[in-house]
Design an enzyme around this catalytic site. Sequence first.
Site, mmCIF file in Angstrom:
data_model
loop_
_atom_site.group_PDB
_atom_site.id
_atom_site.type_symbol
_atom_site.label_atom_id
_atom_site.label_comp_id
_atom_site.label_asym_id
_atom_site.label_seq_id
_atom_site.Cartn_x
_atom_site.Cartn_y
_atom_site.Cartn_z
ATOM 1 N N GLU A 302 0.835 -1.211 0.000
ATOM 2 C CA GLU A 302 0.000 0.000 0.000
ATOM 3 C C GLU A 302 0.864 1.254 0.000
ATOM 4 O O GLU A 302 0.537 2.249 -0.643
ATOM 5 C CB GLU A 302 -0.959 0.006 1.193
ATOM 6 C CG GLU A 302 -1.884 -1.220 1.293
ATOM 7 C CD GLU A 302 -2.616 -1.585 0.018
ATOM 8 O OE1 GLU A 302 -2.839 -0.689 -0.824
ATOM 9 O OE2 GLU A 302 -2.954 -2.775 -0.160
ATOM 10 N N GLU A 324 -1.737 -2.436 -9.764
ATOM 11 C CA GLU A 324 -1.652 -3.507 -8.772
ATOM 12 C C GLU A 324 -0.432 -4.410 -9.008
ATOM 13 O O GLU A 324 0.208 -4.855 -8.056
ATOM 14 C CB GLU A 324 -2.938 -4.327 -8.771
ATOM 15 C CG GLU A 324 -4.159 -3.528 -8.303
ATOM 16 C CD GLU A 324 -3.965 -2.887 -6.928
ATOM 17 O OE1 GLU A 324 -3.049 -3.289 -6.191
ATOM 18 O OE2 GLU A 324 -4.723 -1.961 -6.599
#
Length: 836
Positions: A302, A324
Amino acid sequence: MNQTGRLSRTTRPRRYELLITPDLDASTFSGEVVVALEMSEPTDTIVLHAKGLDVALVELSQGGAPVAADLRIDAEREYIVITAQQPLLAGDAILELQFDGPISNGLFGFYRSTYLDEAGAERVLAATQFEAAHARCAFPCFDEPEFKAMFAITLVVADGLLALSNGPEIDREKLPDGNVRVRFGTTIPISTYLVAWVVGPLEVTEPVDACGVAVRVAHVPGRGHLTQFALDVGAFAIEFFEDYYGIAYPGEKCDLVALPDFSFGAMENLGCVTFRETRLLLDPDAATLDETTGAALTIVHEIAHMWFGDLVTMKWWNGIWLNEAFATFMQHLGIDAYKPEWKTWDEFALARAAALDVDALENTRTVEYEVVTPQDADGMFDLLTYQKGGSVLRMLERWLGADAFRAGVRHYLSRYQLSNTETTDLWDALEEATGRPVRRIMDTWIFQPGFPTVRVGEGRLEQRRFCYSGAGHDERWVLPVLARIHTGESVETRSLLTDAEVVPLEVPDGSLVVLNAGGEGFYRVAYPTAWRDRLLDAGVLQPLERFALVDDLWASVLAGDATAAEFLECARRFAGETDPVVWRAVVGHLRTASRLVEGEALERMRIEIAAIVKPATKRLGWDGHSDDARTRQLRGLLVNVLGSTTFDPETIARAREIHEHAEGADADVQAAAISVVASNGTADDFERFVARATETTNPQEQMRYLYSLAEFPSEELVLRAADLALSDEIRAQNGPFVIQRALRNREHGAVVWAFVRDSWPRVLARFSPSLIPRVVEGTTWLVEDGLPDDVLKFVAAHPVPSGARTIAQHMERLRVHRAAVERERDRFSAALLQAP
Ligand code: BES
Ligand code: ZN
């Protein structure tokens, strides 16, 4: 608006002033938003998103003068349409709206979460989850990633509650009604899906400093003792990425928030990252290596997004995969720097193997594909995005060299900071930095489904798409092949880039050739048997090469190109193996292979597995205190196999003793003991395990007990586990995974299936649509006669819109497994029963 349903680019938001007043008791909120707009053309219509909100126009104005306008709601398209009575001129305008809405009971938009306090009373909090397109459920906005804007957020909350958002708190004022108005600093321009706020009876740690950035952890009361780990990893990650990216952290602070209810693992809201508790709160002395790396990798993932994703963002949802995949790649790079001894890139082999496994299905997809609606993007959150995407980036990085790759990434981030990009912008930046044909290589991996298998023969290599179905396909890849050639004492490494079907490979007579040297390529290798045996005998293979060899061989069993007996024969050579990742492949596939047989042959198979595993457990002993973390992890794995796959009485007895008495055993053994006790457990054990799962404040321990409920040996108990998973006893964020495991129960999967099938309305009502595929994932080994048809029919009759592709993959996998059973049952049983 245009045909594709995307908003017009000619009206853009620059800045939102957003005021949100939640009422946690009533589960509603009200809000006001003032949007500063910029129009590149005159217009009389402004369209933005809102969903499930009651919205009223307060004022539209231009140049300080109000403009008469009306507001219409287009619920079906999730739009609000504002029509001005006279056209607005190109330039700036201000739109002011008021709205109210429900705090959602699901896990998206502005949603409600609860926990029990020390007195057992329920406490309510509320948090946001906006990706992919749920910001529109919390405030009217231009809810597409390209519309970056600055956000000045204010929350009005009951006194005593913690209130967090993307920016730091800059002002706090007590209001006459006793509430508190909390203002947060204005953000840099960000996309709506990255906006966040959290309100509730939570606590937050003191800040830790990382390059001048304050890092804190927010959590439910009573868990402060579990925050040190996240603070340490979080601070490390900020420092690591400032250095790697060569750009300062883009937020003003970094709050890491552990939420009791959360749909995913974590979410990269700028400066206000949200997590499920297991991925953030952790006692390093009580956690297994898997649990520890699971949390650490999530935190780093993150934080990697704060630059790649938040500072530079995809233009549209087709780019989510790169966002991602890149963070997945980076999480490993970051953790490899944090704790090299965890060998996280070796661990990544398991992720790559999982991706190769889906990508061998006819129902695979290209990594990037056209996304029309944001719902299409939901299909992107899967193994192909994260694991395949991450693997091909790793393959590219290895090919280009770490420094060259980083130079390209820096170039890309500094060029596009605060704006939006297409996938090709990264390839172009990497090409500029390295002079290598990055786009040409990557296009074949990203825009073609599947991957090649490289067959080696005398003097040549041949690439062909690898499919379990054996169907002929004619894709070719621009394939970076690394080969290592051992001739006597000398070792030569060759790297070739090829898009040809057949390539000559000249090697001196008598040499040993290792293909996919290093084991990090996203392809499989089919060696002739004798060649494979020679490589193993000579001991020239590195751990990831041994991993790939085992995994490739098992894949060829599933494809019908090798037999299960051949796999077992090869696995026997690994009894002396010392590397945990290699062991995971060996043990994992042996466990799976045992699914192919029943009855006496299964008993034989268990004996075979025990014979392979036992020497290693003997070597390791039970006491892990002087071992490194990976050795402890290996011990846990092997104890688990002996206790719950081969049912070794000595291991079962020892595990029970450790579970009952040995507080001192290391975490990996304790976790394995829970699983072993469950696999051999009684109704009493079940009750105790349910109680432990409910009472513990340690999130990892809670998951161990919860998931173990699916492993109990009696039908009644496994059914109870499945039933609990559909009740309020188990949070809806965890239930799907419990049911998935119950469906995988070797003995009782079929009965659990009947239960799930007959309780389908409860399943749909209880779980968020994005987690339904997790339930279906549990069915892929329901291979007993007649069962696959029942599953396939039921699933076909009950389509799940948000996971159609993933579900098709699970169903195909079930067919692949059933076909393997049909091929293997008799011959593998015969081979096992003949064995001495
Ligand atoms: N942006 C994603 C979370 C997400 C997933 C949002 C799906 C919307 C839909 C986040 O960065 C992420 O990738 N989370 C992962 C954890 C990570 C360690 C792979 C997750 O939630 O599993
Ligand atoms: Zn991510």
